[in-house]
Motif scaffolding. Structure first.
Motif, PDB file in Angstrom:
ATOM      1  N   UNK A 197     -25.544  25.060 -10.068  1.00  0.00           N
ATOM      2  CA  UNK A 197     -26.624  25.037  -9.079  1.00  0.00           C
ATOM      3  C   UNK A 197     -26.259  24.214  -7.842  1.00  0.00           C
ATOM      4  N   UNK A 198     -25.508  23.133  -8.060  1.00  0.00           N
ATOM      5  CA  UNK A 198     -25.180  22.248  -6.938  1.00  0.00           C
ATOM      6  C   UNK A 198     -23.677  22.210  -6.647  1.00  0.00           C
ATOM      7  N   UNK A 199     -22.931  23.169  -7.206  1.00  0.00           N
ATOM      8  CA  UNK A 199     -21.467  23.138  -7.063  1.00  0.00           C
ATOM      9  C   UNK A 199     -21.037  23.586  -5.677  1.00  0.00           C
ATOM     10  N   UNK A 200     -19.973  22.978  -5.143  1.00  0.00           N
ATOM     11  CA  UNK A 200     -19.396  23.478  -3.886  1.00  0.00           C
ATOM     12  C   UNK A 200     -18.793  24.862  -4.117  1.00  0.00           C
ATOM     13  N   UNK A 201     -18.642  25.612  -3.053  1.00  0.00           N
ATOM     14  CA  UNK A 201     -18.200  27.005  -3.147  1.00  0.00           C
ATOM     15  C   UNK A 201     -16.875  27.140  -3.884  1.00  0.00           C
ATOM     16  N   UNK A 202     -15.940  26.201  -3.653  1.00  0.00           N
ATOM     17  CA  UNK A 202     -14.613  26.326  -4.257  1.00  0.00           C
ATOM     18  C   UNK A 202     -14.631  26.092  -5.774  1.00  0.00           C
TER      19      UNK A 202
END
Length: 270
Positions: free
Chosen positions: A75-80
């Motif tokens: 849910x809060x992960x960066x795109x990479x």
């Protein structure tokens, strides 16, 4: 009834002791009748069931916990990082599915041991050929050479579904635990036995693990530390199926060299 313990020939037995009064025509107690029933086997089944339920609960907890954890991270992960987390979710959901399927299979096999299964003539070579075909893409993807030497129409008496599952598990394991080299599958028959032999050049099984590999949920320490996913039930299912068919299974293995599994089933001829 009262549960008592009796020792006989050095072994401890659980005995259910029941005492009932015998009355005369006037309702007066004139004697007592005692009966005893050996419930050792039933107590042992209850104990094994409790252990199995505890093991199942423990094994199911890991993938379900991981799925919940990585869903929160996603849910809060960066795109990479998202593709990495999604891959973990896929792996854990597949592990959870395999666990449920394996547990259901073990349950069906337990029922099969207490209920007569109508066996029929089964072409073992055909089942092996079908299993090899199903696993050929995985072997190719892993860069393995899959060698096959099959006799024609080796027949055994059994249940085709269960035998197919045992063969699939053994070939799948050989491919999964062979990083490079060869997996060789062959069968043969004599007057007493039909045999499926699967030889690989895989990682091998440590000597201390060999006595335990057919136990439910057992995975060796080195395997647990590796990235190879498994339920720890595949070989336990194979063993249950082999015993259901009055057969036996043998294994030889050396770490870093490979393993050989031999599945023996009673021969059946017209």
């Amino acid at each position: 009834g009262e549960l008592v313990h009796q020792k006989k020939h050095g072994a401890l037995y659980d005995i259910l002791l029941t005492i009932a009064p015998v009355r005369d025509q006037n309702g007066e107690i004139v004697n007592y009748v005692a009966t005893q029933r050996d419930i050792t086997y039933r107590k042992e089944l209850d104990r094994l069931k409790d252990i199995f339920v505890a093991d199942v609960s423990h094994e199911l907890r890991t993938p379900t916990t991981n799925i919940g954890l990585y869903l929160e991270l996603l849910e809060s992960a960066p795109a990479e990082k998202k593709s990495e987390y999604i891959q973990v979710l896929k792996e854990q959901s597949q592990l959870l599915r395999r666990l449920v399927e394996d547990i259901l299979d073990l349950s069906r096999l337990a029922i099969g041991k207490t209920r007569k299964i109508d066996f029929e003539a089964v072409d073992l070579s055909l089942l092996i050929e079908q299993a090899v075909t199903a696993h050929t893409p995985a072997a190719q993807q892993a860069g393995l050479e899959l060698r096959v030497e099959l006799a024609e129409h080796i027949n055994v008496r059994g249940d085709g579904h269960y035998l197919s599952r045992a063969i699939q598990n053994l070939i799948g394991n050989a491919i999964q635990y062979t990083p490079q080299g060869t997996v060789k599958v062959k069968d043969w028959q004599n007057s007493e036995w039909a045999c499926l032999e699967i030889q690989d050049t895989g990682i091998g099984i440590p000597e201390e693990d060999l006595p335990h590999i057919f136990e439910r949920f057992y995975r060796g320490r080195e395997i647990r530390q590796s990235k190879i996913h498994g339920t720890g039930l595949g070989l336990a299912i194979v063993k249950e199926i082999v015993e259901l068919h009055n057969g036996r299974i043998e294994v030889e293995s050396k770490v870093g060299v490979g393993s050989v599994f031999r599945l023996y089933l009673p021969s059946w001829r017209d």
